[in-house]
Design a protein around this motif. Structure first.
Motif, short mmCIF file in Angstrom:
data_model
loop_
_atom_site.label_atom_id
_atom_site.label_comp_id
_atom_site.label_asym_id
_atom_site.label_seq_id
_atom_site.Cartn_x
_atom_site.Cartn_y
_atom_site.Cartn_z
N PRO A 36 54.24 24.03 101.56
CA PRO A 36 54.76 23.58 102.81
C PRO A 36 53.87 23.14 103.81
N MET A 37 54.52 22.02 104.55
CA MET A 37 53.55 21.45 105.54
C MET A 37 54.41 21.54 107.04
N GLN A 38 53.32 21.76 108.02
CA GLN A 38 54.01 22.10 109.34
C GLN A 38 54.10 20.74 110.08
N ILE A 39 55.35 20.31 110.32
CA ILE A 39 55.74 19.02 111.13
C ILE A 39 55.73 19.37 112.72
N PRO A 40 54.92 18.81 113.43
CA PRO A 40 55.01 19.10 115.02
C PRO A 40 56.25 18.16 115.74
N HIS A 41 56.87 18.76 116.69
CA HIS A 41 57.74 17.97 117.30
C HIS A 41 56.95 17.09 118.43
N PRO A 42 57.57 15.59 118.41
CA PRO A 42 56.80 14.59 119.25
C PRO A 42 56.70 15.15 120.72
N SER A 43 57.68 15.92 121.21
CA SER A 43 57.82 16.12 122.73
C SER A 43 57.24 17.46 123.18
N ASN A 44 57.52 18.48 122.20
CA ASN A 44 57.11 19.91 122.43
C ASN A 44 56.36 20.48 121.29
N HIS A 45 55.05 20.46 121.40
CA HIS A 45 54.00 20.80 120.30
C HIS A 45 54.14 22.13 119.81
N SER A 46 54.70 22.94 120.61
CA SER A 46 55.00 24.51 120.25
C SER A 46 55.87 24.62 119.27
N ILE A 47 56.67 23.42 118.90
CA ILE A 47 58.05 23.49 118.15
C ILE A 47 57.36 22.92 116.87
N GLU A 48 57.66 23.72 115.62
CA GLU A 48 57.14 23.10 114.58
C GLU A 48 58.15 23.47 113.35
N THR A 49 58.44 22.46 112.57
CA THR A 49 59.27 22.32 111.16
C THR A 49 58.52 22.73 109.96
N LEU A 50 58.63 23.58 109.24
CA LEU A 50 58.18 23.80 108.06
C LEU A 50 58.98 23.02 106.97
N LEU A 51 58.10 21.92 106.35
CA LEU A 51 58.61 20.94 105.44
C LEU A 51 58.47 21.45 104.00
N ASN A 52 59.34 21.66 102.87
CA ASN A 52 59.07 21.69 101.75
C ASN A 52 59.21 20.60 100.90
N GLN A 53 58.33 20.46 99.87
CA GLN A 53 58.37 19.12 99.00
C GLN A 53 59.15 19.65 97.67
N ALA A 54 60.45 18.73 97.27
CA ALA A 54 60.74 19.09 95.67
C ALA A 54 60.65 17.75 95.18
N THR A 55 60.96 17.60 93.75
CA THR A 55 60.83 16.79 92.92
C THR A 55 62.15 16.77 91.88
N VAL A 56 62.70 15.56 91.97
CA VAL A 56 63.78 15.32 90.94
C VAL A 56 63.25 14.70 89.69
N TYR A 57 63.72 15.27 88.76
CA TYR A 57 63.39 14.70 87.31
C TYR A 57 64.58 14.41 86.58
N VAL A 58 64.41 13.51 85.47
CA VAL A 58 65.31 13.25 84.52
C VAL A 58 64.93 13.95 83.11
N ILE A 59 65.59 14.82 82.58
CA ILE A 59 65.21 15.59 81.39
C ILE A 59 66.03 15.00 80.27
N GLU A 60 65.58 14.69 79.32
CA GLU A 60 66.41 14.53 78.06
C GLU A 60 65.79 15.07 76.60
N PRO A 61 66.35 15.91 76.12
CA PRO A 61 65.80 16.74 74.90
C PRO A 61 65.56 15.56 73.71
N THR A 62 64.43 15.79 73.13
CA THR A 62 63.92 14.84 71.92
C THR A 62 64.76 15.16 70.79
N ASP A 63 65.50 16.24 70.65
CA ASP A 63 66.18 16.50 69.41
C ASP A 63 67.40 17.26 69.85
#
Length: 214
Positions: free
Chosen positions: A28-55
């Protein structure tokens, strides 16, 4: 995705190269607020995949995720406690609602997939704020590959009040784009260029050198 496939061949392949550059952006990454630096948002990263069985035999392993026998969309988010959670390092999410998908045989029985049995294609990445501390509605990065060093990545953010922020590596705070208007509601990256829309549907692209909207 090529690195993931290579890791799935054998143990020596898995240990021969790291999953990402040591200085790639970490989540997770901390995102500071532009006006109030004491406020931060915790940002999570997710990935979308296409999955297809080979058989046809491989289709049953994915049965809890969808009805289709052809292919599936899945969304995968790394655990917040990745270093301390070796059994469940990943969380499956619905690609539409972000709802957590429970393991098919209870929370202590994760699905085990051999990636050699499936064709897996990375579709996109998404960034989700922690709801309890969210001050942003959307963040996009470019480039967003774990093989890109953090010093080469750029972020664009829309805050809940409609402000549009831009941050390059090394910046200590967000630079507000179009400081006079707070009516922006969506931003995307298309072919390496940031595009933003406002509440009236006007589409602009961001000149990253001057931080002007065109």
């Amino acid at each position: 995705m090529d690195v993931v496939r290579f890791h799935s061949v054998c143990g020596s392949c898995r240990s021969s190269i790291p999953p990402s550059l040591p200085n790639s952006p970490s989540f997770p990454m901390q995102i500071p607020h532009p006006s109030n630096h004491s406020i931060e948002t915790l940002l999570n990263q997710a990935t979308v995949y296409v999955i297809e069985p080979t058989d046809a035999n491989g289709a049953s392993n994915l049965e809890p995720l969808a009805i289709s026998t052809k292919w599936r969309l899945i969304k995968v988010e790394e655990s917040k406690n990745h270093n301390h959670n070796h059994n469940h390092p990943l969380t499956l999410l619905s690609p539409i609602s972000d709802r957590k998908i429970l393991y098919p045989h209870g929370s202590n029985s994760p699905m085990l997939w051999n990636l050699l049995d499936f064709r897996v294609t990375e579709l996109c990445k998404s960034y989700t704020p922690n709801i309890s501390s969210a001050t942003v509605s959307k963040v996009v990065f470019f480039p967003n590959s774990p093989w890109i060093g953090a010093e080469d990545s750029v972020a664009c953010c829309i805050f809940l009040e409609g402000k549009l922020g831009f941050m390059k590596h090394g910046d200590e705070k967000w630079n507000l784009v179009d400081n006079e208007n707070f009516f922006y509601d969506d931003v995307i990256v298309f072919k390496g260029q940031f595009y933003v829309t406002d509440k009236w549907g006007t589409i602009s692209w961001i000149d990253t050198s001057s931080l002007k909207l065109v």
